[in-house]
Design a protein around this motif. Structure first.
Motif, PDB file in Angstrom:
ATOM      1  N   MET A 154     -20.682  18.535 -61.530  1.00  0.00           N
ATOM      2  CA  MET A 154     -19.768  17.108 -61.522  1.00  0.00           C
ATOM      3  C   MET A 154     -18.446  17.500 -61.261  1.00  0.00           C
ATOM      4  O   MET A 154     -17.903  18.618 -61.749  1.00  0.00           O
ATOM      5  N   GLY A 155     -17.601  16.751 -60.489  1.00  0.00           N
ATOM      6  CA  GLY A 155     -16.218  16.921 -60.324  1.00  0.00           C
ATOM      7  C   GLY A 155     -16.183  16.625 -58.838  1.00  0.00           C
ATOM      8  O   GLY A 155     -16.760  15.937 -58.118  1.00  0.00           O
ATOM      9  N   VAL A 156     -14.832  17.264 -57.947  1.00  0.00           N
ATOM     10  CA  VAL A 156     -14.545  17.056 -56.741  1.00  0.00           C
ATOM     11  C   VAL A 156     -15.406  17.916 -55.996  1.00  0.00           C
ATOM     12  O   VAL A 156     -14.865  19.091 -55.908  1.00  0.00           O
ATOM     13  N   VAL A 157     -16.339  18.059 -55.584  1.00  0.00           N
ATOM     14  CA  VAL A 157     -17.329  18.795 -54.495  1.00  0.00           C
ATOM     15  C   VAL A 157     -17.442  17.998 -53.174  1.00  0.00           C
ATOM     16  O   VAL A 157     -17.962  17.207 -52.907  1.00  0.00           O
ATOM     17  N   ARG A 158     -16.530  18.551 -52.346  1.00  0.00           N
ATOM     18  CA  ARG A 158     -16.072  18.251 -51.026  1.00  0.00           C
ATOM     19  C   ARG A 158     -17.569  18.334 -50.281  1.00  0.00           C
ATOM     20  O   ARG A 158     -17.627  17.569 -49.291  1.00  0.00           O
ATOM     21  N   THR A 159     -18.228  19.359 -50.360  1.00  0.00           N
ATOM     22  CA  THR A 159     -19.358  19.803 -49.574  1.00  0.00           C
ATOM     23  C   THR A 159     -20.408  18.689 -49.817  1.00  0.00           C
ATOM     24  O   THR A 159     -21.424  18.523 -49.021  1.00  0.00           O
ATOM     25  N   ALA A 160     -20.356  17.865 -50.899  1.00  0.00           N
ATOM     26  CA  ALA A 160     -21.340  16.744 -51.292  1.00  0.00           C
ATOM     27  C   ALA A 160     -21.035  15.336 -50.692  1.00  0.00           C
ATOM     28  O   ALA A 160     -21.866  14.500 -50.815  1.00  0.00           O
ATOM     29  N   PHE A 161     -19.698  15.335 -50.292  1.00  0.00           N
ATOM     30  CA  PHE A 161     -19.329  14.171 -49.940  1.00  0.00           C
ATOM     31  C   PHE A 161     -19.938  13.652 -48.814  1.00  0.00           C
ATOM     32  O   PHE A 161     -20.295  12.343 -48.616  1.00  0.00           O
ATOM     33  N   GLY A 162     -20.594  14.352 -47.845  1.00  0.00           N
ATOM     34  CA  GLY A 162     -21.295  14.086 -46.712  1.00  0.00           C
ATOM     35  C   GLY A 162     -22.795  13.464 -47.314  1.00  0.00           C
ATOM     36  O   GLY A 162     -23.757  12.765 -46.124  1.00  0.00           O
ATOM     37  N   LEU A 163     -23.235  13.434 -48.199  1.00  0.00           N
ATOM     38  CA  LEU A 163     -24.525  12.950 -49.017  1.00  0.00           C
ATOM     39  C   LEU A 163     -24.360  11.342 -48.732  1.00  0.00           C
ATOM     40  O   LEU A 163     -25.376  10.676 -48.568  1.00  0.00           O
ATOM     41  N   PHE A 164     -23.118  10.849 -48.766  1.00  0.00           N
ATOM     42  CA  PHE A 164     -22.940   9.167 -48.828  1.00  0.00           C
ATOM     43  C   PHE A 164     -22.556   8.897 -47.612  1.00  0.00           C
ATOM     44  O   PHE A 164     -21.683   9.563 -46.884  1.00  0.00           O
TER      45      PHE A 164
END
Length: 226
Positions: A154-164
């Motif tokens: 949980m948190g600011v994980v920029r590599t996960a922003f592309g999931l959306f």
């Protein structure tokens, strides 16, 4: 003979009214005697004010206790509301008609029940995943969670922003929970995105989101992939 031995030296009990009159007529007597003030627990706050220090400390302590109690009550109400929303979300997910509907319901509950930007189901697969699910390459779940042993992040994980999908709006923080679906198991993620950088933080507990991930796993097993 009146029994007096001086201004306050009485053989008979001291008359409180006499003491009151004396202090009223001689205010400097009390304010100028630091030792007596200390014994009485008093301090001189200004030239004209005598502060009751013990009473002030008690008042401050009561105020701190009231503030802490209010904070605990607000936290309890927030936790209760979150649990109630999560229980409602579980019922919504269990009513899914297929995997595509399951993904739609995840996104809908993220927005309507939790006030988030979006919710997604992501799956590592060679071919296309069910409609509405996000495809991942092999090993991507471990990369997003920062290790094969981590079950959530949980948190600011920029590599996960592309999931959306970019169309849903900007993502500033995420919550992700690992999933293992079907037999043989396929690695996946249940992920939620918030527009607030403080919406999800590393110190937050992931129990409620993990519960939703388990529900998604069990519900998706009704419709195994070929």
């Amino acid at each position: 003979m009146d029994g007096s031995q001086g201004e306050f030296g009485f053989e008979s009990p001291i008359d409180p009214s006499a003491v009151r009159r004396f202090l009223a007529d001689n205010p400097e007597f009390l304010k100028g005697d630091d030792g007596l003030l200390a014994e009485l627990g008093l301090t001189v706050a200004t030239s004209n004010v005598v502060e009751f220090a013990p009473m002030a400390r008690v008042h401050a302590a009561h105020q701190r206790e009231a503030e802490q109690r209010q904070l605990l009550e607000e936290t309890a109400r927030a936790n209760f509301a979150a649990q109630a929303q999560t229980h409602g979300a579980v019922v919504d997910l269990l009513d899914a008609r297929n995997n595509s509907d399951l993904a739609r319901r995840v996104d809908e509950l993220a927005r309507t029940r939790f006030g988030l930007v979006a919710g997604v189901i992501a799956l590592e697969c060679e071919n296309l995943p069910p409609a509405g699910w996000r495809p991942l390459v092999e090993g991507q779940v471990n990369l997003l969670l920062d290790g094969p042993r981590r079950m959530s992040r949980m948190g600011v994980v920029r590599t996960a922003f592309g999931l959306f999908d970019e169309a849903v709006g900007p993502i500033a923080s995420v919550a992700m929970v690992r999933m293992a679906i079907w037999e043989p198991s396929r690695q996946g993620l249940l992920a939620f995105g918030s527009a607030d950088p403080e919406g999800f933080t590393p110190d937050m507990g992931s129990e409620l989101i993990a519960l939703l991930a388990r529900v998604v796993e069990r519900t998706a097993e009704r419709w195994p992939l070929p």
